[in-house]
Design a protein around this motif. Structure first.
Motif, PDB file in Angstrom:
ATOM      1  N   THR A  12       0.648  -1.405   0.032  1.00 30.24           N
ATOM      2  CA  THR A  12      -0.383  -0.200   0.191  1.00 30.24           C
ATOM      3  C   THR A  12       0.870   1.393   0.094  1.00 30.24           C
ATOM      4  OG1 THR A  12      -2.694  -1.591   0.988  1.00 30.24           O
ATOM      5  CG2 THR A  12      -1.549   1.140   1.062  1.00 30.24           C
ATOM      6  N   PRO A  13       1.597   1.231   0.734  1.00 31.26           N
ATOM      7  CA  PRO A  13       2.659   2.616   0.114  1.00 31.26           C
ATOM      8  C   PRO A  13       2.981   2.988  -0.543  1.00 31.26           C
ATOM      9  CG  PRO A  13       2.817   1.324   2.499  1.00 31.26           C
ATOM     10  CD  PRO A  13       2.284   0.626   1.924  1.00 31.26           C
ATOM     11  N   LYS A  14       3.352   2.030  -1.524  1.00 33.48           N
ATOM     12  CA  LYS A  14       4.090   1.991  -3.059  1.00 33.48           C
ATOM     13  C   LYS A  14       3.036   2.435  -3.442  1.00 33.48           C
ATOM     14  CE  LYS A  14       7.927  -0.579  -3.503  1.00 33.48           C
ATOM     15  NZ  LYS A  14       8.537  -1.903  -4.361  1.00 33.48           N
ATOM     16  N   LYS A  15       1.648   1.757  -3.523  1.00 31.97           N
ATOM     17  CA  LYS A  15       0.709   2.707  -4.744  1.00 31.97           C
ATOM     18  C   LYS A  15       0.091   3.326  -3.779  1.00 31.97           C
ATOM     19  CE  LYS A  15      -1.699  -2.040  -5.208  1.00 31.97           C
ATOM     20  NZ  LYS A  15      -2.952  -2.641  -4.928  1.00 31.97           N
ATOM     21  N   ILE A  16       0.686   4.397  -2.058  1.00 30.13           N
ATOM     22  CA  ILE A  16       0.074   5.740  -2.301  1.00 30.13           C
ATOM     23  C   ILE A  16       0.686   6.444  -2.875  1.00 30.13           C
ATOM     24  CG2 ILE A  16       0.043   6.928  -0.145  1.00 30.13           C
ATOM     25  CD1 ILE A  16      -1.486   5.181   1.486  1.00 30.13           C
ATOM     26  N   LEU A  17       2.301   6.094  -3.186  1.00 30.24           N
ATOM     27  CA  LEU A  17       3.391   7.332  -3.656  1.00 30.24           C
ATOM     28  C   LEU A  17       2.912   6.701  -5.307  1.00 30.24           C
ATOM     29  CD1 LEU A  17       6.314   5.720  -1.626  1.00 30.24           C
ATOM     30  CD2 LEU A  17       5.671   8.277  -1.297  1.00 30.24           C
ATOM     31  N   LYS A  18       3.030   5.723  -5.543  1.00 31.30           N
ATOM     32  CA  LYS A  18       2.307   5.942  -7.269  1.00 31.30           C
ATOM     33  C   LYS A  18       0.994   6.586  -7.810  1.00 31.30           C
ATOM     34  CE  LYS A  18       0.680   2.189  -8.605  1.00 31.30           C
ATOM     35  NZ  LYS A  18      -0.626   1.668 -10.036  1.00 31.30           N
ATOM     36  N   VAL A  19       0.545   6.632  -6.925  1.00 32.67           N
ATOM     37  CA  VAL A  19      -0.887   7.639  -7.383  1.00 32.67           C
ATOM     38  C   VAL A  19      -0.419   8.581  -6.838  1.00 32.67           C
ATOM     39  CG1 VAL A  19      -3.319   7.844  -6.351  1.00 32.67           C
ATOM     40  CG2 VAL A  19      -2.561   5.472  -7.155  1.00 32.67           C
ATOM     41  N   ASN A  20       0.385   9.245  -5.758  1.00 35.04           N
ATOM     42  CA  ASN A  20       0.125  10.443  -6.249  1.00 35.04           C
ATOM     43  C   ASN A  20       1.318  11.062  -6.971  1.00 35.04           C
ATOM     44  OD1 ASN A  20      -1.339  10.131  -3.341  1.00 35.04           O
ATOM     45  ND2 ASN A  20       0.356  10.485  -2.238  1.00 35.04           N
ATOM     46  N   CYS A  75       3.178   4.722 -12.414  1.00 31.93           N
ATOM     47  CA  CYS A  75       2.302   4.586 -12.253  1.00 31.93           C
ATOM     48  C   CYS A  75       2.103   3.976 -14.103  1.00 31.93           C
ATOM     49  CB  CYS A  75       1.281   5.385 -12.072  1.00 31.93           C
ATOM     50  SG  CYS A  75      -0.889   4.868 -11.854  1.00 31.93           S
ATOM     51  N   LYS A  76       1.722   3.121 -14.488  1.00 35.80           N
ATOM     52  CA  LYS A  76       0.913   3.068 -15.335  1.00 35.80           C
ATOM     53  C   LYS A  76      -0.511   4.133 -15.770  1.00 35.80           C
ATOM     54  CE  LYS A  76      -0.057  -1.968 -14.937  1.00 35.80           C
ATOM     55  NZ  LYS A  76       0.240  -2.121 -14.053  1.00 35.80           N
ATOM     56  N   SER A  77      -1.077   4.464 -15.044  1.00 33.60           N
ATOM     57  CA  SER A  77      -1.905   6.230 -16.216  1.00 33.60           C
ATOM     58  C   SER A  77      -1.246   6.940 -15.439  1.00 33.60           C
ATOM     59  CB  SER A  77      -3.481   5.581 -15.306  1.00 33.60           C
ATOM     60  OG  SER A  77      -3.252   5.817 -13.496  1.00 33.60           O
ATOM     61  N   TYR A  78       0.202   7.349 -15.537  1.00 28.93           N
ATOM     62  CA  TYR A  78       0.556   8.553 -14.942  1.00 28.93           C
ATOM     63  C   TYR A  78       0.213   9.596 -16.443  1.00 28.93           C
ATOM     64  CZ  TYR A  78       4.753  12.058 -14.593  1.00 28.93           C
ATOM     65  OH  TYR A  78       5.114  13.351 -14.133  1.00 28.93           O
ATOM     66  N   TRP A  79       0.743   9.340 -17.998  1.00 25.51           N
ATOM     67  CA  TRP A  79       0.217  10.055 -18.585  1.00 25.51           C
ATOM     68  C   TRP A  79      -1.362   9.915 -18.905  1.00 25.51           C
ATOM     69  CZ3 TRP A  79       4.037  12.932 -19.068  1.00 25.51           C
ATOM     70  CH2 TRP A  79       6.011  12.119 -19.135  1.00 25.51           C
ATOM     71  N   LEU A  80      -1.709   9.475 -19.188  1.00 22.90           N
ATOM     72  CA  LEU A  80      -3.461   9.286 -18.692  1.00 22.90           C
ATOM     73  C   LEU A  80      -3.842  10.349 -18.250  1.00 22.90           C
ATOM     74  CD1 LEU A  80      -5.477   8.004 -20.693  1.00 22.90           C
ATOM     75  CD2 LEU A  80      -5.806   6.464 -18.734  1.00 22.90           C
ATOM     76  N   CYS A  81      -3.499  10.554 -16.702  1.00 21.28           N
ATOM     77  CA  CYS A  81      -3.866  11.571 -15.630  1.00 21.28           C
ATOM     78  C   CYS A  81      -3.673  12.249 -15.842  1.00 21.28           C
ATOM     79  CB  CYS A  81      -3.197  11.140 -14.510  1.00 21.28           C
ATOM     80  SG  CYS A  81      -3.614   9.862 -13.325  1.00 21.28           S
ATOM     81  N   GLY A  82      -2.187  12.833 -17.172  1.00 27.67           N
ATOM     82  CA  GLY A  82      -1.766  14.032 -17.857  1.00 27.67           C
ATOM     83  C   GLY A  82      -2.934  14.701 -18.293  1.00 27.67           C
ATOM     84  N   LEU A  83      -3.500  13.659 -19.636  1.00 28.32           N
ATOM     85  CA  LEU A  83      -4.171  14.014 -20.450  1.00 28.32           C
ATOM     86  C   LEU A  83      -5.674  14.342 -19.845  1.00 28.32           C
ATOM     87  CD1 LEU A  83      -3.762  13.557 -23.759  1.00 28.32           C
ATOM     88  CD2 LEU A  83      -5.058  11.799 -23.050  1.00 28.32           C
ATOM     89  N   GLY A  84      -6.043  13.695 -18.535  1.00 29.99           N
ATOM     90  CA  GLY A  84      -7.582  14.261 -18.004  1.00 29.99           C
ATOM     91  C   GLY A  84      -6.787  15.010 -17.342  1.00 29.99           C
TER      92      GLY A  84
END
Ligand SMILES: [Fe+2]
Ligand SMILES: [Fe+2]
Length: 179
Positions: A12-20, A75-84
């Motif tokens: 979970t800590p790794k997930k938190i960091l990647k999502v943030n 995160c796999k959706s890093y660029w998608l987040c940017g686009l969104g």
């Protein structure tokens, strides 16, 4: 949302960091697209929005440093987040100055709720480094939210559906990243 131990191999800590980290890319792009628009229509907002982008870049770097120290990946959706984020910034700009502030207020409010829940979880796990990373950005995000509020982002009832949409979207992106 209460944060709990992860059931897969990524803790979970790794997930938190990647999502943030991905979320900060989203935030950077919200403010970037609002700046593009404001340079033509709301020139007086540009310095404020530029200071927000600087904060968000700083937050992104803080999370990235911590991810790297744990041999993590973005995160796999890093660029998608940017686009969104960019799209959301544009839509808010089309709704005018109040739309921009409503977007800021709504996004940052959801983010702050998550950061606080993350801090509770990370404290319970004694993950000091991740805790400090999250804690170090909290004040900036509160400042962004309060600026959105003070500039009228919460006051107009006509923007309520937009605020709700932005909140739901932000909430789902975070939950999707944490799944
Ligand atoms: Fe941020
Ligand atoms: Fe922010």
């Amino acid at each position: 949302m209460k944060y709990q131990d992860s059931k897969d191999q990524l803790d979970t800590p790794k997930k938190i960091l990647k999502v943030n980290h991905a979320g900060e890319c989203g935030a950077i792009n919200i403010y970037r697209s609002q700046i593009l628009f404001s340079k033509i229509f709301f020139k007086d907002l540009v310095p404020l929005l530029e200071s927000f982008v600087e904060d968000e870049k700083n937050h992104r770097d803080i999370f990235w440093e911590e991810i790297k120290s744990r041999n993590g990946v973005r995160c796999k959706s890093y660029w998608l987040c940017g686009l969104g984020g960019f799209a959301m910034g544009l839509i808010s700009s089309l709704l005018g100055r109040r739309g921009i502030m409503a977007c800021t207020w709504a996004v940052e409010s959801v983010v702050i709720n998550h950061l606080k829940e993350q801090l509770i979880y990370l404290a319970s796990k004694n993950d000091r480094a991740a805790y400090l990373a999250v804690e170090s950005i909290l004040e900036d995000e509160e400042n962004h939210r309060d600026t959105g509020f003070n500039e009228g982002g919460k006051s107009n009832i006509l923007y309520q559906p937009f605020r709700l949409g932005v909140s739901l979207f932000t909430e789902s992106v975070i939950r999707f990243g944490m799944r």
